[in-house]
Scaffold this motif. Structure first.
Motif, PDB file in Angstrom:
ATOM      1  N   MET A   1       9.548  -4.970   6.713  1.00 37.00           N
ATOM      2  CA  MET A   1       8.829  -4.328   5.686  1.00 37.00           C
ATOM      3  C   MET A   1       9.387  -2.772   5.270  1.00 37.00           C
ATOM      4  O   MET A   1       9.070  -2.301   4.265  1.00 37.00           O
ATOM      5  CB  MET A   1       7.285  -4.154   6.276  1.00 37.00           C
ATOM      6  N   SER A   2       9.936  -2.044   6.520  1.00 38.82           N
ATOM      7  CA  SER A   2      10.286  -0.792   6.176  1.00 38.82           C
ATOM      8  C   SER A   2      11.710  -0.747   5.229  1.00 38.82           C
ATOM      9  O   SER A   2      11.604  -0.088   4.395  1.00 38.82           O
ATOM     10  CB  SER A   2      10.678  -0.405   7.711  1.00 38.82           C
ATOM     11  N   ALA A   3      12.461  -1.966   5.578  1.00 36.55           N
ATOM     12  CA  ALA A   3      13.597  -1.797   4.537  1.00 36.55           C
ATOM     13  C   ALA A   3      13.089  -2.081   3.133  1.00 36.55           C
ATOM     14  O   ALA A   3      13.616  -1.613   2.153  1.00 36.55           O
ATOM     15  CB  ALA A   3      14.651  -2.865   5.078  1.00 36.55           C
TER      16      ALA A   3
ATOM     17  N   VAL B   1       3.754   1.607  -3.637  1.00 35.49           N
ATOM     18  CA  VAL B   1       2.608   0.979  -3.225  1.00 35.49           C
ATOM     19  C   VAL B   1       3.171   0.240  -1.708  1.00 35.49           C
ATOM     20  O   VAL B   1       2.167   0.280  -0.695  1.00 35.49           O
ATOM     21  CB  VAL B   1       2.237  -0.024  -3.869  1.00 35.49           C
ATOM     22  N   PRO B   2       4.219  -0.356  -1.776  1.00 32.71           N
ATOM     23  CA  PRO B   2       4.560  -0.887  -0.162  1.00 32.71           C
ATOM     24  C   PRO B   2       4.558   0.194   0.806  1.00 32.71           C
ATOM     25  O   PRO B   2       4.091   0.017   1.750  1.00 32.71           O
ATOM     26  CB  PRO B   2       5.920  -1.796  -0.554  1.00 32.71           C
ATOM     27  N   ALA B   3       4.945   1.292   0.354  1.00 28.65           N
ATOM     28  CA  ALA B   3       5.328   2.342   1.258  1.00 28.65           C
ATOM     29  C   ALA B   3       3.594   2.950   1.951  1.00 28.65           C
ATOM     30  O   ALA B   3       3.504   3.069   3.051  1.00 28.65           O
ATOM     31  CB  ALA B   3       6.107   3.576   1.035  1.00 28.65           C
ATOM     32  N   LEU B   4       2.874   2.873   1.083  1.00 22.95           N
ATOM     33  CA  LEU B   4       1.538   3.417   1.140  1.00 22.95           C
ATOM     34  C   LEU B   4       1.045   2.295   2.028  1.00 22.95           C
ATOM     35  O   LEU B   4       0.103   2.653   3.049  1.00 22.95           O
ATOM     36  CB  LEU B   4       0.964   3.545  -0.196  1.00 22.95           C
ATOM     37  N   LEU B   5       1.200   1.099   1.782  1.00 23.63           N
ATOM     38  CA  LEU B   5       0.395   0.240   2.575  1.00 23.63           C
ATOM     39  C   LEU B   5       0.954   0.026   4.050  1.00 23.63           C
ATOM     40  O   LEU B   5       0.388   0.058   5.139  1.00 23.63           O
ATOM     41  CB  LEU B   5       0.728  -1.197   2.376  1.00 23.63           C
ATOM     42  N   LEU B   6       2.312   0.625   4.150  1.00 18.75           N
ATOM     43  CA  LEU B   6       3.169   0.766   5.412  1.00 18.75           C
ATOM     44  C   LEU B   6       2.325   1.878   6.087  1.00 18.75           C
ATOM     45  O   LEU B   6       2.037   1.627   7.168  1.00 18.75           O
ATOM     46  CB  LEU B   6       4.419   0.770   5.097  1.00 18.75           C
ATOM     47  N   ALA B   7       2.218   2.982   5.436  1.00 15.19           N
ATOM     48  CA  ALA B   7       1.692   4.109   6.100  1.00 15.19           C
ATOM     49  C   ALA B   7       0.183   3.924   6.498  1.00 15.19           C
ATOM     50  O   ALA B   7      -0.239   4.553   7.470  1.00 15.19           O
ATOM     51  CB  ALA B   7       1.721   5.378   5.134  1.00 15.19           C
TER      52      ALA B   7
END
Length: 544
Positions: A1-3, A35-41
């Motif tokens: 998910m990070s990548a 959005v993916p980075a926000l979900l990750l954070a």
């Protein structure tokens, strides 16, 4: 998910920029990309550390306690700025160009909190830095080209210093590229720490290195200014926390220089007349506070409470300052100016550190455990912040209204205004919240703001006017010195060129003897090679 979170924005550029039908989707892609980075954070998806085989030197990506708050602030700001840009650039013929470079800058900015090795960290840093040039120079014209050129020159200087620091740190660490291994090696080599302090100091806008920041903010579109001030400047703090924990000398320098920047930024901002120019110098001042907080954390090894305080300040400033930049557009382009000014006043009070705001929480967290002199300097510097933000509000109130404020601009501005106090209260430790709510904490936060407002009121009554300084202050004499140096260099080059031409003309007129007869006589001597070998042996024997 990070990548995936890091690679999604550039992937969208590749997929959408080429086909004509896809280009119309780029503005929407800028909204979806963070959005993916926000979900990750937010911790809604898992992201264990991963190694991307075959990419650079097997890039290491992951989210840890230091990168988490930075990723949260960065993803939120890019989301709000993208929503704001939908309305702000709706009639701009260059909006697709802006969207492409915005996505590329977003990719670098989102990857930085996730990068755990030097190669991927620097790649993300360079991608973010160079692509931001197009955002600064978006409007074009003489002013845009000048601001873009100044930005590019200073970013090159900063990135060369950062690259030199990373390479030297890796060499000292025995070729290791993990940021943790490099940080351990840097502690024993102050000169490498100095490279990293200066290199990241350009990005942070430390005093003397800040001259690119006011022109860039003044000419860049509001969404670009929001992410530039709220997210990109904080990358410097992230780099310091990653690479300089325990570097005591570097920590002391950041504390002192940060406090100087906090005072100087406010004083220089009072000598400006345009709203975005005032906010640019406010960023210089606030980054002084953040740099000082980072120095305090580095002096303790960048662990525990001190690092959490820096992260809290970073998130608070990111949301509040981005809200002010986005709100300036709304206040200058809406018939509901009283409402917009009220929201701007709320954000300005938060940035000044008024009681019960996110700024009060952030400053209380930083001053908790700090030396008394530093804590007092923080409070006194808040006087300048209050005066500067009061001037900003007066300038916006008196400015002429122009254009309109679409619903998306209001939406992004309102979201920043809502989250600016909410997120710091959610992130702050219970002990910090209790301290701020106590009677002593309320007074500690209130007196600098009250005194700052009183000073502004007195200046208005007495009609005291600050002198007008050119945008970029030190940039003006720097450019004049550079122009003189270029002129002297050009004159010296022209003189040397003319001298060489004269020498060439004289040499062309000389009649040298023909070497052919001598060559024929030497060629007839069959033992010439043996003679040279014998001569070499004799010389070696004589000097051995």
């Amino acid at each position: 998910m990070s990548a995936f979170a890091a690679f999604l924005p550039p992937l969208l550029v590749l997929l959408l920029a080429a086909p004509p039908t896809g280009r119309r989707l780029i503005p929407l892609a800028t909204v979806l990309a963070p959005v993916p980075a926000l979900l990750l954070a937010l911790g809604l998806v898992e992201a264990p550390p991963a190694v991307v085989d075959g990419f650079l030197l097997d890039a290491r990506l992951g989210l840890d306690g230091i990168g988490g708050p930075f990723l949260l602030a960065t993803s939120l700001l890019y989301l709000f700025a993208a929503v704001h840009a939908l309305g702000y650039l709706r009639n701009d013929p260059r909006r697709l160009r802006f969207g492409c470079f915005f996505l590329v800058a977003m990719a670098g900015n989102l990857a930085l909190p996730l990068a755990l090795d030097a190669a991927s960290f620097y790649l993300a840093y360079a991608v973010m830095g160079f692509s931001t040039w197009a955002l600064v120079d978006h409007v074009g014209g003489a002013a845009g080209r000048h601001a873009g050129r100044v930005y590019l020159v200073w970013m090159l200087i900063g990135e060369v210093l950062v690259l030199a620091g990373l390479v030297a740190g890796s060499a000292v660490a025995g070729g290791a590229i993990e940021l943790g291994a490099i940080a351990a090696a840097v502690r024993a080599h102050p000169w490498i720490a100095a490279l990293l302090v200066l290199g990241f100091g350009v990005k942070a806008g430390l005093p003397g290195l800040h001259v690119w920041l006011p022109p860039a903010h003044s000419i860049a579109p509001a969404p670009a200014s929001a992410v530039l001030s709220g997210a990109m400047l904080k990358v410097a703090v992230l780099g310091w926390l990653r690479l300089l924990p325990g570097a005591v000398d570097a920590a002391a320098v950041l504390v002192v220089v940060g406090l100087v920047g906090a005072f100087a930024g406010a004083l220089l901002g009072l000598c400006q007349r345009a709203p975005k120019a005032i906010l640019a110098y406010s960023s210089v001042s606030q980054m002084g506070f953040v740099s000082c907080a980072a120095g305090l954390a580095l002096g303790t090894g960048a662990a525990g409470r001190a690092t959490a305080a820096v992260a809290l300040y970073v998130v608070h400033h990111a949301l509040a300052k981005a809200g002010l930049f986005l709100g300036t557009t709304v206040a200058l382009g809406t018939a509901r100016r009283p409402l917009a000014l009220g929201l701007l006043l709320f954000l300005a009070l938060a940035l000044a550190g008024a009681p019960l705001t996110g700024g009060a929480l952030a400053k209380a967290a930083v001053k908790d455990g700090a030396p008394e002199a530093v804590a007092l300097a923080f409070s006194v510097a808040a006087l300048g912040s209050t005066a500067l933000l009061a001037r900003y509000l007066l300038v916006v109130r008196r400015a002429e209204r122009h254009g309109g404020a679409p619903a998306t601009c209001w939406l992004a501005f309102g979201a920043c205004t809502l989250l600016a106090p909410l997120v710091p209260w959610l992130l702050a430790a219970p002990a910090v919240r209790e301290k701020v709510l106590a009677t002593g904490g309320l007074w500690t936060a209130a007196w600098p703001v009250l005194l700052g407002v009183a000073l502004v009121a007195a200046a208005l009554v007495l009609r005291v006017r600050a002198p007008l300084l050119p945008l970029g202050d030190l940039l003006v004499p720097m450019e004049r010195i550079a122009a003189l140096a270029a002129g002297w260099g050009g004159a010296a080059l022209a003189a040397s060129t003319a001298a060489w031409r004269r020498i060439a003309r004289v040499a062309a007129g000389l009649r040298l003897p023909d070497p052919a007869p001598a060559e024929r006589r030497l060629a007839a001597w069959q033992s010439l090679g043996s003679a040279f070998v014998l001569l070499a042996i004799l010389l070696w024997w004589a000097f051995a």
